[in-house]
Enzyme design. Structure first.
Site, PDB file in Angstrom:
ATOM      1  N   ASP A  38      53.674   8.228  -9.425  1.00 37.12           N
ATOM      2  CA  ASP A  38      52.591   9.163  -9.694  1.00 37.12           C
ATOM      3  C   ASP A  38      51.330   8.778  -8.918  1.00 37.12           C
ATOM      4  OD1 ASP A  38      54.458  10.117 -11.447  1.00 37.12           O
ATOM      5  OD2 ASP A  38      53.466   9.354 -13.246  1.00 37.12           O
ATOM      6  N   SER A  42      48.738  13.995 -14.969  1.00 33.78           N
ATOM      7  CA  SER A  42      47.294  14.063 -15.194  1.00 33.78           C
ATOM      8  C   SER A  42      46.717  12.676 -15.410  1.00 33.78           C
ATOM      9  CB  SER A  42      46.985  14.960 -16.394  1.00 33.78           C
ATOM     10  OG  SER A  42      47.611  14.478 -17.568  1.00 33.78           O
TER      11      SER A  42
END
Length: 517
Positions: free
Chosen positions: A214, A169
C-alpha cells in the site's frame, strides 16, 4: 526508485482531466478552511493517493511481488509549521484538524523535545494515523541527529479515499503525514524509498501487520502505469506501462459498502492471516529440515524466506532441487515446487491448534503465543496453514503471468490479451474466496454480476472482508456493467440509495500519480 518525492505548484498533473474542476474547488476549500482555523495560509500541502491492487493479494507480507496502481482519490495534509526553526529542549505542540469535522473531532498533542507522539492502538482515532507518520518521520530525523527536536505544527487533513473501502486510506494518510512532517522540519529532499520504508513500519504502530504494498503504491506510482513492487532481497518498485490496446485496457472500481477496517477486525482477519502465513513458513521449514533466517516480513519470517532458504541451500538436511535456465524460469519452477509441497508438509486441511503447532516447532504454547501473537494479537482456535500457503504460492505465480502478459511485445495486437488478464484476476478472486477466505458474499455478488454483464475479470482488492472490487472490462461495456450493479446490487441492498452515493459507488479508474508536495 531512490529519486526524491516530486514537488509541484500545480495540481493539473495529479488528476484525470475529468476530475480537475472538482479537485480545484476541493483544494481551494482546503486552503480557505486552513486560513479560517489557523489565521494564515498553509506553507505547503503534502499529498499521497490511495491505490487499487490489480493482482497479488495478501502476498506482500510474505515478501512476494505485487502489481498495484495509484488512484486519483488521495489524502491531503496542509501544514503551517512554527516560525521558530530552533526548538531544542522545547516541547512541540501539534494541532490537528480534519475538514470532515462532524465525523472527526479536532485534537492537539504535546510532543516532548526528545520524545514522540503517544499512540493508543487500542483506541481507533483518526489522529493515530497522523501520529504514526509523525513518529516515523521524527525517528528518521533523529537517526541523522540524535538531539533533533520537532517543530510545532498546525495541521489540516482532507481525504477522499473511502475509509475501510480496500483502497488503502490508512497507508495514504500515514505516507502523507510522514511526508508533511519531514518537510515541515526542514527536509526539502525526501527520498521516495526512505518515505515508503518508514511508512511501512509506522503503520504497524496503529495495530496492523502492514506488508508494504500500500505504501509503495502510494509513493512510487507513476501516472499512467502499473507498479511492480518486490520486497526481496530489498524493497524495489518499477513502473510497467500498460500496452496500447484497441480497445484500451479499462478498469472499474466498485464499492461494496461493507466496511472492512483492518485496524478494527485485524485479530480475526488481516493480522490472523499474517500469523498463519508466518507459521506456515515455520512448519514447512521444520518438515524440510531448513533453518529460516530473519527477514523483513512483519514477524521476521516469511514464505519467501522459506523458498530462499530451501533453494539457496540454507542449512537443509535435504538436497534442494537444482534449478537451471534463466533466472525467471528458475524462480517460477521454485514457486511451483513450493506449491506442490504444501499438501505433503501441511496436510491437515482442518487446520492446526496452538498445541499442535507448538509441538511441531518444539516449543511451549506460551512461547508460541509470545513469539507470534503478542505484537499483534489474534483470535483463532485453528490455524489454516495449508490453505494460506497454497494461496500465497499460487498467487505469486499469477503475478508473474500477469506481468509477462503486459510486457509481451506482441500484447498490443493479441486479441486474447484482455481475456487472459481477466482470467488471472478471476482465479485470484476464487482463491481469495475459497482458500484464503478473505472475501464476503457482497464482494462475491459484485464480481458475479460484473462477469455476467461482460467483465473480463473481477476480484476483490485490498484486505478483503468487504471494501472494494476491481474489474477489467471492455471499454464499450462500462455502462452496461454499471447499470447491472445498480439494478442487481446497489438498489437491492439500499432501495433509497441517493444519486450521489450511486455515483460514488462506481468509478472508471486510471493509473494515478504517487505522492507529491
Amino acid at each position: 526508485m531512490d529519486e526524491p518525492v516530486p514537488t509541484t505548484d500545480s495540481i493539473d498533473p495529479l488528476y484525470p482531466a475529468a476530475n480537475l474542476p472538482s479537485q480545484k474547488i476541493r483544494w481551494q476549500n482546503l486552503v480557505k478552511h486552513f486560513e479560517d482555523k489557523y489565521g494564515g495560509n498553509p506553507a505547503f500541502v503534502a499529498r499521497s493517493p490511495g491505490r487499487v491492487n490489480l493482482i497479488g493479494e495478501h502476498i506482500d507480507y510474505s515478501l512476494y511481488e505485487v502489481l498495484p496502481m495509484a488512484i486519483a482519490a488521495d489524502v491531503l495534509v496542509a501544514v503551517g509549521p512554527s516560525s521558530d526553526e530552533s526548538q531544542k529542549d522545547v516541547d512541540a505542540i501539534i494541532a490537528m484538524l480534519n475538514t470532515n469535522h462532524r465525523k472527526h473531532s479536532s485534537s492537539q498533542c504535546t510532543v516532548p523535545s526528545l520524545g514522540e507522539a503517544h499512540i493508543d492502538a487500542t483506541v481507533h482515532e483518526w489522529t493515530n494515523y497522523f501520529k504514526a507518520g509523525f513518529n516515523g518521520a521524527i525517528d528518521l530525523l533523529r537517526k541523522e541527529d540524535a538531539t533533533f527536536s520537532p517543530r510545532s505544527m498546525d495541521v489540516l487533513v482532507d481525504g477522499d479515499v473511502p475509509a475501510g473501502g480496500g483502497l488503502s486510506s490508512s497507508a495514504a494518510f500515514v505516507c502523507a503525514s510522514a511526508l508533511a512532517v519531514l518537510r515541515a522540519n526542514g527536509r526539502e529532499n525526501v527520498k521516495k524509498k526512505e518515505l515508503v520504508e518508514l511508512a511501512i513500519v509506522s503503520e504497524r504502530a496503529v495495530g496492523v501487520n502492514s506488508g508494504g504494498m500500500d505504501q509503495s503504491a502510494s509513493v512510487f506510482s507513476v501516472k499512467g502505469d502499473a507498479l511492480s513492487v518486490s520486497f526481496s532481497p530489498e524493497l524495489h518498485a518499477e513502473a510497467i506501462p500498460f500496452p496500447k490496446t484497441k480497445p484500451p485496457i479499462t478498469f472499474m472500481i466498485a464499492q461494496s459498502f461493507v466496511t472492512s477496517d483492518k485496524h478494527v477486525t485485524g485479530p480475526k482477519c488481516y493480522n490472523l492471516r499474517v500469523v498463519e502465513c508466518t507459521l506456515a513458513a515455520e512448519m514447512m521449514a521444520k518438515g524440510l529440515g531448513v533453518e529460516l533466517k530473519g527477514d523483513s516480513g512483519p514477524l521476521g519470517r516469511s514464505l519467501r524466506g522459506l523458498q530462499h532458504a530451501f533453494f539457496g541451500g540454507g542449512n537443509s538436511s535435504k538436497d534442494p532441487p537444482v534449478t537451471l535456465g534463466d533466472p525467471q524460469t528458475a524462480y517460477k519452477e521454485q514457486l511451483e515446487t513450493m506449491l506442490s509441497m504444501v499438501a505433503e508438509l501441511l496436510e491437515n486441511e482442518g487446520g492446526y491448534t496452538r498445541e499442535e503447532i507448538a509441538a511441531s516447532l518444539s516449543m511451549t504454547v506460551p512461547a508460541l503465543e509470545e513469539k507470534y501473537m503478542t505484537k499483534f494479537p489474534v483470535q483463532a482456535v485453528r490455524f489454516m496453514l495449508g490453505k494460506r500457503a497454497r494461496h500465497v504460492f499460487s498467487e505469486a505465480l499469477r503475478v508473474i503471468a500477469f506481468e509477462e502478459l503486459l510486457q509481451d511485445p506482441s500484447s498490443t495486437t493479441d486479441p486474447d490479451l484482455l481475456p487472459r488478464l481477466g482470467s488471472l484476476m478471476n482465479e485470484t478472486q476464487d482463491s481469495c474466496r475459497d482458500i484464503y477466505e478473505c472475501s464476503c458474499p457482497e464482494i462475491d455478488q459484485l464480481c458475479s454480476v460484473a462477469r455476467e454483464a461482460g467483465a473480463y475479470g473481477s476480484r476483490l482488492t485490498g484486505a478483503g472482508w468487504g471494501g472494494c472490487t476491481v474489474h477489467l472490462v471492455p471499454r464499450h461495456k462500462v455502462d452496461d456493467i454499471r447499470k447491472a450493479w445498480i439494478d442487481k446490487y446497489y438498489l437491492v441492498r439500499e432501495p433509497d440509495m441517493s444519486k450521489e452515493k450511486l455515483q460514488e459507488a462506481v468509478v472508471v479508474s486510471e493509473p494515478g500519480q504517487g505522492a507529491v508536495v
